[in-house]
Design an enzyme around this catalytic site. Structure first.
Site, mmCIF file in Angstrom:
data_model
loop_
_atom_site.group_PDB
_atom_site.id
_atom_site.type_symbol
_atom_site.label_atom_id
_atom_site.label_comp_id
_atom_site.label_asym_id
_atom_site.label_seq_id
_atom_site.Cartn_x
_atom_site.Cartn_y
_atom_site.Cartn_z
ATOM 1 N N ASN A 49 43.612 40.457 31.196
ATOM 2 C CA ASN A 49 43.623 40.077 32.602
ATOM 3 C C ASN A 49 43.084 41.181 33.513
ATOM 4 O O ASN A 49 42.541 40.887 34.579
ATOM 5 C CB ASN A 49 45.073 39.724 32.984
ATOM 6 C CG ASN A 49 45.289 39.706 34.481
ATOM 7 O OD1 ASN A 49 44.903 38.762 35.162
ATOM 8 N ND2 ASN A 49 45.886 40.769 35.009
ATOM 9 N N TYR A 80 29.710 41.116 39.729
ATOM 10 C CA TYR A 80 31.042 40.574 39.407
ATOM 11 C C TYR A 80 30.879 39.253 38.643
ATOM 12 O O TYR A 80 31.521 39.035 37.610
ATOM 13 C CB TYR A 80 31.876 40.370 40.690
ATOM 14 C CG TYR A 80 33.220 39.741 40.380
ATOM 15 C CD1 TYR A 80 34.196 40.458 39.689
ATOM 16 C CD2 TYR A 80 33.499 38.417 40.735
ATOM 17 C CE1 TYR A 80 35.424 39.879 39.356
ATOM 18 C CE2 TYR A 80 34.726 37.828 40.411
ATOM 19 C CZ TYR A 80 35.678 38.572 39.719
ATOM 20 O OH TYR A 80 36.879 37.989 39.380
ATOM 21 N N LYS A 137 32.034 38.175 34.713
ATOM 22 C CA LYS A 137 32.932 37.052 34.390
ATOM 23 C C LYS A 137 32.227 36.022 33.500
ATOM 24 O O LYS A 137 32.855 35.351 32.692
ATOM 25 C CB LYS A 137 33.465 36.425 35.687
ATOM 26 C CG LYS A 137 34.484 37.333 36.379
ATOM 27 C CD LYS A 137 35.702 37.544 35.486
ATOM 28 C CE LYS A 137 36.657 38.591 35.967
ATOM 29 N NZ LYS A 137 37.839 38.751 35.115
HETATM 30 P P1 NDP Z 1 45.048 42.160 41.450
HETATM 31 O O1 NDP Z 1 44.204 43.198 42.115
HETATM 32 O O2 NDP Z 1 46.233 41.627 42.163
HETATM 33 O O3 NDP Z 1 45.506 42.692 40.002
HETATM 34 C C1 NDP Z 1 44.624 43.372 39.165
HETATM 35 C C2 NDP Z 1 45.403 44.052 38.058
HETATM 36 O O4 NDP Z 1 44.481 44.717 37.177
HETATM 37 C C3 NDP Z 1 46.363 45.113 38.571
HETATM 38 O O5 NDP Z 1 47.574 45.037 37.837
HETATM 39 C C4 NDP Z 1 45.648 46.428 38.255
HETATM 40 O O6 NDP Z 1 46.639 47.416 38.013
HETATM 41 C C5 NDP Z 1 44.911 46.048 36.977
HETATM 42 N N1 NDP Z 1 43.756 46.900 36.688
HETATM 43 C C6 NDP Z 1 42.629 47.065 37.425
HETATM 44 N N2 NDP Z 1 41.815 47.954 36.828
HETATM 45 C C7 NDP Z 1 42.427 48.335 35.669
HETATM 46 C C8 NDP Z 1 42.100 49.219 34.616
HETATM 47 N N3 NDP Z 1 40.945 49.907 34.619
HETATM 48 N N4 NDP Z 1 42.959 49.370 33.591
HETATM 49 C C9 NDP Z 1 44.139 48.689 33.576
HETATM 50 N N5 NDP Z 1 44.508 47.826 34.535
HETATM 51 C C10 NDP Z 1 43.666 47.661 35.580
HETATM 52 O O7 NDP Z 1 44.025 40.983 41.107
HETATM 53 P P2 NDP Z 1 44.205 39.562 40.386
HETATM 54 O O8 NDP Z 1 45.568 39.368 39.871
HETATM 55 O O9 NDP Z 1 43.643 38.563 41.295
HETATM 56 O O10 NDP Z 1 43.165 39.745 39.186
HETATM 57 C C11 NDP Z 1 43.500 39.614 37.821
HETATM 58 C C12 NDP Z 1 42.302 39.051 37.074
HETATM 59 O O11 NDP Z 1 42.025 37.753 37.564
HETATM 60 C C13 NDP Z 1 41.011 39.856 37.224
HETATM 61 O O12 NDP Z 1 40.359 39.917 35.982
HETATM 62 C C14 NDP Z 1 40.200 39.026 38.214
HETATM 63 O O13 NDP Z 1 38.815 39.219 38.053
HETATM 64 C C15 NDP Z 1 40.637 37.635 37.828
HETATM 65 N N6 NDP Z 1 40.441 36.583 38.815
HETATM 66 C C16 NDP Z 1 41.003 36.696 40.063
HETATM 67 C C17 NDP Z 1 40.813 35.672 40.992
HETATM 68 C C18 NDP Z 1 41.319 35.751 42.395
HETATM 69 O O14 NDP Z 1 40.860 34.973 43.261
HETATM 70 N N7 NDP Z 1 42.276 36.616 42.701
HETATM 71 C C19 NDP Z 1 40.090 34.466 40.607
HETATM 72 C C20 NDP Z 1 39.537 34.452 39.287
HETATM 73 C C21 NDP Z 1 39.745 35.475 38.424
HETATM 74 P P3 NDP Z 1 46.532 48.981 38.308
HETATM 75 O O15 NDP Z 1 45.854 49.144 39.632
HETATM 76 O O16 NDP Z 1 47.969 49.428 38.276
HETATM 77 O O17 NDP Z 1 45.742 49.523 37.158
HETATM 78 C C1 8X3 Z 2 37.640 36.047 41.715
HETATM 79 C C2 8X3 Z 2 37.671 35.011 42.730
HETATM 80 O O1 8X3 Z 2 36.594 33.697 44.509
HETATM 81 O O2 8X3 Z 2 35.682 35.905 44.127
HETATM 82 O O3 8X3 Z 2 37.096 35.683 40.527
HETATM 83 O O4 8X3 Z 2 35.245 34.126 42.584
HETATM 84 S S1 8X3 Z 2 36.197 34.706 43.515
#
Ligand code: NDP
Ligand code: 8X3
Length: 255
Positions: free
Chosen positions: A87, A153, A157
């Site tokens: 994730n 980005y 993905k």
């Molecule tokens: P958040 O920013 O809320 O969470 C991201 C998490 O990833 C945090 O726990 C952060 O923790 C961790 N993280 C980031 N970089 C690293 C690293 N190098 N090593 C370990 N952990 C890392 O974002 P989301 O929950 O939204 O995102 C989670 C996933 O979902 C991502 O892959 C994102 O691309 C994907 N996604 C999100 C969407 C959205 O609209 N929000 C939609 C589609 C996909 P810490 O900083 O403590 O390391």
């Molecule tokens: C993260 C969400 O809306 O930027 O994947 O595509 S969006």
């Protein structure tokens, strides 16, 4: 259910809610991220609420040597990972490719692609040896539909989806499932990270639309992981009701 679930990026948003969803389901969770303080808080809270085992590891998934060491330690502690949820990920910036900050580009590739590969490469051999396991990779609608200012980005993905397909082919003769989860817009810390801490800009992303909540994705992931042994959900795309494609979003009061 008492499985061992390894979740990367578990301190916020989708990863954090997924940790709670599996712990509530009776599974042990192995959580990693870079922020040790947040990991500790989550571990204490999960232990208190659910009494299942929560193991936490400070880890930057983009650092290969650290990934190798951490996975070795995880295996010593829990012996077996039943489900790996890749994730951890981020977007940095929203700019025309020709203007993009190269450091932001590198970090997205290092985290979203290399980090996922490093972790999976370390864990998958034990799944193959056990002839059992499930890898759930978090892609995005951005991997299906490119949108303005997000070429890299979106490419990372898209790579998640293709990597999942490739790994599914390479493990076809094993009882190993590989799933790509492709969420649309989810309200998390994602946009705050993307805009380098500019909360005002981040807030605008979620204005006028009821975005998905991280719990919606966590529940979907739990559903995917709870299917019978012979059922493999290969891909799932989940969007807010007022989202139609990648960045095709209807906002109330939009002109
Ligand atoms: P958040 O920013 O809320 O969470 C991201 C998490 O990833 C945090 O726990 C952060 O923790 C961790 N993280 C980031 N970089 C690293 C690293 N190098 N090593 C370990 N952990 C890392 O974002 P989301 O929950 O939204 O995102 C989670 C996933 O979902 C991502 O892959 C994102 O691309 C994907 N996604 C999100 C969407 C959205 O609209 N929000 C939609 C589609 C996909 P810490 O900083 O403590 O390391
Ligand atoms: C993260 C969400 O809306 O930027 O994947 O595509 S969006």
């Amino acid at each position: 259910m008492n499985r061992n679930i390894f979740i990367t990026g578990a301190t916020s948003g989708i990863g954090k809610e997924t940790a709670y969803a599996f712990a509530k389901n009776g599974d042990n969770v192995i959580l990693c991220a870079r922020n040790g303080e947040k990991l500790k808080e989550i571990k204490i809270d999960i232990d208190r609420k659910y009494g299942t085992n929560a193991y936490v590891f400070i880890l930057d998934v983009s650092k290969y040597n650290d990934v190798v060491k951490t996975v070795k330690k995880v295996m010593e502690d829990v012996k077996k990972v039943d489900v790996l949820i890749n994730n951890a990920g981020l977007a940095l910036g929203l700019d025309k490719f020709q203007d993009y900050d190269i450091m932001d580009i590198e970090k997205m590739i290092d985290t979203n692609m290399k980090g996922l590969l490093y972790i999976t490469r370390q864990i998958l051999p034990s799944m193959v040896a056990n002839d059992e396991g499930h890898i759930i990779n978090i892609g995005s609608t951005a991997g299906i539909y490119a949108y303005a200012g997000a070429a890299v980005y979106c490419a990372t993905k898209s790579a998640v989806k293709v990597l999942s397909d490739g790994i599914r082919i390479d493990t076809i003769d094993k009882n190993i499932k590989v799933t790509t989860v492709q969420p649309g817009i989810v309200e998390t810390n994602f946009s705050n990270v993307r805009f380098h801490g500019n909360m005002e800009q981040a807030k605008k992303v979620y204005e006028g639309i009821e975005a998905l909540k991280p719990e919606d994705i966590a529940n979907t992931i739990l559903y995917i992981a709870n299917q019978p042994k012979h059922v493999q959900i290969s891909d799932i795309t989940i969007m807010a009701t007022n989202q139609a494609t990648g960045f095709n979003i209807y906002r109330k009061n939009q002109k």
